[in-house]
Structures are given as C-alpha cells and as structure tokens.
Design a protein around this motif. Structure first.
Motif, short mmCIF file in Angstrom:
data_model
loop_
_atom_site.label_atom_id
_atom_site.label_comp_id
_atom_site.label_asym_id
_atom_site.label_seq_id
_atom_site.Cartn_x
_atom_site.Cartn_y
_atom_site.Cartn_z
N THR A 60 19.54 -0.50 3.82
CA THR A 60 18.54 0.33 4.48
C THR A 60 17.72 -0.56 5.40
O THR A 60 17.27 -1.63 4.99
CB THR A 60 17.61 1.00 3.45
N TYR A 61 17.52 -0.13 6.63
CA TYR A 61 16.74 -0.93 7.56
C TYR A 61 15.98 0.00 8.52
O TYR A 61 16.23 1.20 8.58
CB TYR A 61 17.63 -1.90 8.34
N TYR A 62 15.06 -0.60 9.25
CA TYR A 62 14.17 0.14 10.12
C TYR A 62 14.27 -0.37 11.56
O TYR A 62 14.57 -1.53 11.80
CB TYR A 62 12.72 0.01 9.66
N LYS A 63 14.01 0.55 12.50
CA LYS A 63 13.94 0.20 13.91
C LYS A 63 12.79 0.97 14.54
O LYS A 63 12.25 1.91 13.93
CB LYS A 63 15.24 0.57 14.64
N THR A 73 14.94 -4.98 7.40
CA THR A 73 14.95 -4.27 6.12
C THR A 73 13.55 -4.25 5.52
O THR A 73 13.32 -3.57 4.52
CB THR A 73 15.90 -4.97 5.13
N ASP A 74 12.63 -4.98 6.13
CA ASP A 74 11.24 -5.08 5.66
C ASP A 74 10.36 -4.13 6.47
O ASP A 74 10.18 -4.31 7.67
CB ASP A 74 10.76 -6.52 5.80
N ARG A 75 9.80 -3.14 5.82
CA ARG A 75 8.97 -2.16 6.51
C ARG A 75 7.75 -2.82 7.16
O ARG A 75 7.34 -2.44 8.26
CB ARG A 75 8.52 -1.08 5.51
N ASP A 76 7.16 -3.80 6.48
CA ASP A 76 5.98 -4.48 7.03
C ASP A 76 6.33 -5.24 8.31
O ASP A 76 5.55 -5.28 9.26
CB ASP A 76 5.39 -5.45 5.99
N GLU A 77 7.52 -5.82 8.34
CA GLU A 77 7.95 -6.58 9.51
C GLU A 77 8.15 -5.64 10.70
O GLU A 77 7.75 -5.95 11.83
CB GLU A 77 9.24 -7.33 9.21
N ILE A 78 8.80 -4.50 10.45
CA ILE A 78 9.04 -3.57 11.56
C ILE A 78 7.73 -2.95 12.03
O ILE A 78 7.59 -2.55 13.19
CB ILE A 78 10.06 -2.48 11.16
N GLN A 79 6.73 -2.88 11.14
CA GLN A 79 5.43 -2.36 11.53
C GLN A 79 4.79 -3.27 12.59
O GLN A 79 4.14 -2.78 13.52
CB GLN A 79 4.51 -2.27 10.31
#
Length: 379
Positions: free
Chosen positions: A305-308, A348-354
């Motif tokens: 799971t990852y974020y963009k 994959t880190d929500r804080d990083e993508i934030q």
C-alpha cells in the motif's frame, strides 16, 4: 474522586456541545440546477413541446429527488418558473451561492434543413472544452446564441460572438481546474441515461459553453434527447419521461456526492472501495525531450500500500518536461475513464507523502492525496 467525576462530566458535556456545533457549522454541499432557456426564449421547438418547459420539468423533478432523499445537500435553482435569464446571470447565481456543482439542463435539436431531423436520437452530456468537431461547435453555437436576445451582449460578453468560430479560441486557453470532476460526473450521467432512461448514448463531449466557462465549480450541460424527433419529443414531454431523465441525473449525482465525501475525508480513515484503474508509473529508464510521461514499472510488490499526490487530470498526455507541471519532477500518471491523472511523489509512509502534499498544494490548489494497493487506486 468527586472532583474527577465532575471534571469528566464537564468534559463530556463540552464534547457533546462541540460536536453539535460542528454539525451546525458544517457547510451544506450546494448543487445548482439550471433549467436552460425560459420566458421569451423558448429554446428548441418540437411539433407541440417547447424546450424551456421540458428543461424546467426535469430540473424541478431532479431537485425534488435530491431534497427528499439527501441530507446535507442544498439545492439552488437558477429558475423555478418560466422566466428569462441571461447566460451570465445563471453563472452569477451559481457563483454567488458558492456552488459545489453546476448542472445545466437542455434539450437537443437539429436544423430544420437536416434530413436526419426526425430520426436522430440520443442523450449527451457536455463539459467545457475546445470543440473537436463541427457538430460539437454547432451545439455550442446554438446554446450560446441566446445572448443575441440581449441588447448589450457585445459589451456584457466581452466581445464574444457565438456565431464566430474565431471567438471560441478563448476556451482553448482556459485552464479548467474542474475538468476531472466534470468529466467523471458526465460519464456517470451518460451511463444512467442508458440504463435508467433507455436513451441512446451519444457520449460525453466537450465544447465552448459560456455558462460552463463562467461557473467556478465542476459543471456539466446535459442534452436530454432530440425534440425534433417526434418519438423523443413525446417521451421528453411526458411526466414519466421527465421522471426517468431526472432519476438518471440523480443517480449519477448520488455517486458524485459519495466520491466527493470520500475525497474530503481522504486524510481520515475512510471505507475503501477498490477501483479497476490500472496505474502507470515511471520505469527506471530516463525520459527526456518530447517523450510522453508514458512509463510503466514492471513489478509492484503484491500487497503493498502506498500513497501519491494527484494534482492534475487531462484528456491528453503531456510531455515529460511539460511546463504545466510547474517544475515537479518526476511526474507519473495513471489512466482512468479516458483521463490522464498526473501524480507526484510516492511513499508507503503517510507522514512522508503529507510533506510532499504540502509542496504540491502550494503549486496546485486542488491537489489531494490518493492511495494505491497492488497497483490499483483504492481512494
């Protein structure tokens, strides 16, 4: 202990008050329903029916469906009776109430000289854009031509002439930030027109409509069917026909509102609904020059799971070094519903993508975080 008990009671009362206050202060979603034409502008004419009446009938039925079945949604009508409004007045109403969605309802027709006039059929939904065919241009000209009913139209509409092909070049330079939402909504309306109302599908189309260009929100214009076809005229002029057309738009709106709420809560824990959209991401080869941002990573790890951060959606591919990216690099995209949806960052880190989101948000106001699993978007 006594002090602790009263402290807890006071805290619970305060929290209940705060929750109630937040509900009271929450802004309703505002949908603006625009019944095209009206008053001394009848719109297209059938053998018996007038477009302005069909449009109003469907608009009022649509509004009642929303008012009776959806909480937290405010319906604003540009007109609820047979009155004339200019195109600019319609846009002004929508902007004044800070609408979240604009739906303009119209009925199609062909020129009296057309040999296909009594046989043509089908519903279409339009978004703002540059016409890609003569047929699309003719529809835009017809809908925009109502400005000729105004004495000072040249001044009010900044020199725009509905019958001048050259005038439509202004729409080519418009960066329509609500294009993605508008096209997605239009696509859902078309599916409902077919499944719920039994209409022939004439597709989602783009052209230069003044009323869409001047509304500062996602916006669509529907052409219900052809009033010049006697069979379709009878359907559109009947209560049952108007109810089916209104129900079609309503069903699409329910889905749009659900998607809207999910995006609004993207930063919270939301119920995930898998999408079938395939993700296209950059591979390890360097893309330069005029090559498209068409790239594909060969293997997404199973279960990852990852974020963009999504910041733009267009119906076309852009070159890797496009100025429209405002310096963001590398940029990826995925295809969904005929749109190229551009993203930046991946973690994959929500804080990083934030952190990445804050950077992109400063360049693109409508940017938002999206989540992928197994190479597919889940919200």
């Amino acid at each position: 202990m006594k002090h602790s008990y009263f402290s807890r009671r006071l805290l619970s009362v305060f929290m209940a008050f705060a929750l109630g206050l937040s509900v009271l202060l929450a802004k309703d979603f505002v949908v603006v329903i625009d019944a095209g034409h009206g008053g001394h502008d009848p719109g297209s004419l059938g053998s018996k029916a007038k477009e302005k009446n069909i449009n109003l009938g469907v608009a009022l039925k649509l509004g009642r469906l929303i008012e009776n079945n959806m909480q937290g949604v405010k319906v604003v009508y540009t007109r609820k009776k047979d009155v004339y409004l200019t195109l600019q007045e319609r846009a002004n109403i929508a902007n004044k109430v800070q609408g979240d969605l604009f739906i303009s309802i119209h009925t199609n027709s062909l020129d009296k000289k057309s040999p296909n006039r009594r046989k043509v059929a089908g519903a279409s939904t339009w978004t703002l854009g540059l016409h890609r065919s003569k047929e699309n241009l003719e529809v835009a000209k017809r809908e925009n031509s109502v400005i000729y009913l105004e004495n000072d139209f040249s001044t009010r509409y900044e020199g725009f002439d509905p019958n001048s092909t050259e005038s439509y070049i202004i729409f080519e330079f418009m960066q329509y930030k609500h294009m993605e939402q508008s096209i997605n909504f239009a696509s859902d309306i078309q599916r409902e027109f077919v499944s719920t109302a039994g209409r022939v599908d004439r597709g989602v189309r783009q052209a230069g409509f003044w009323v869409l260009a001047k509304t500062s929100m996602p916006a669509v214009l529907v052409e219900l069917d052809f009033i010049c076809n006697p069979t379709q005229e009878r359907f559109l002029n009947s209560e049952s026909g108007q109810e089916k057309m209104a129900k079609s738009i309503y069903n699409a709106f329910v889905k749009y509102k659900s998607d809207y709420d999910r995006k609004q809560n993207a930063g919270k824990r939301v119920e995930e609904s898998p999408s079938s959209s395939a993700v296209v991401s950059p591979d390890k080869k360097t893309q330069t020059g005029d090559s498209n941002v068409e790239v594909s990573e060969q293997a997404e790890k199973s279960g990852v799971t990852y974020y963009k951060v999504q910041f733009m959606a267009l119906p076309r591919k852009l070159p890797a070094n496009s100025k429209e990216f405002k310096g963001l690099s590398p940029v990826e995209y995925y295809k969904d519903g005929g749109m190229y949806k551009y993203t930046y960052g991946k973690s994959t880190d929500r804080d990083e993508i934030q952190k990445q989101y804050k950077k992109v948000k400063s360049l693109f106001r409508d940017a938002f975080i999206i989540k992928f699993r197994d190479g597919k978007r889940v919200y």
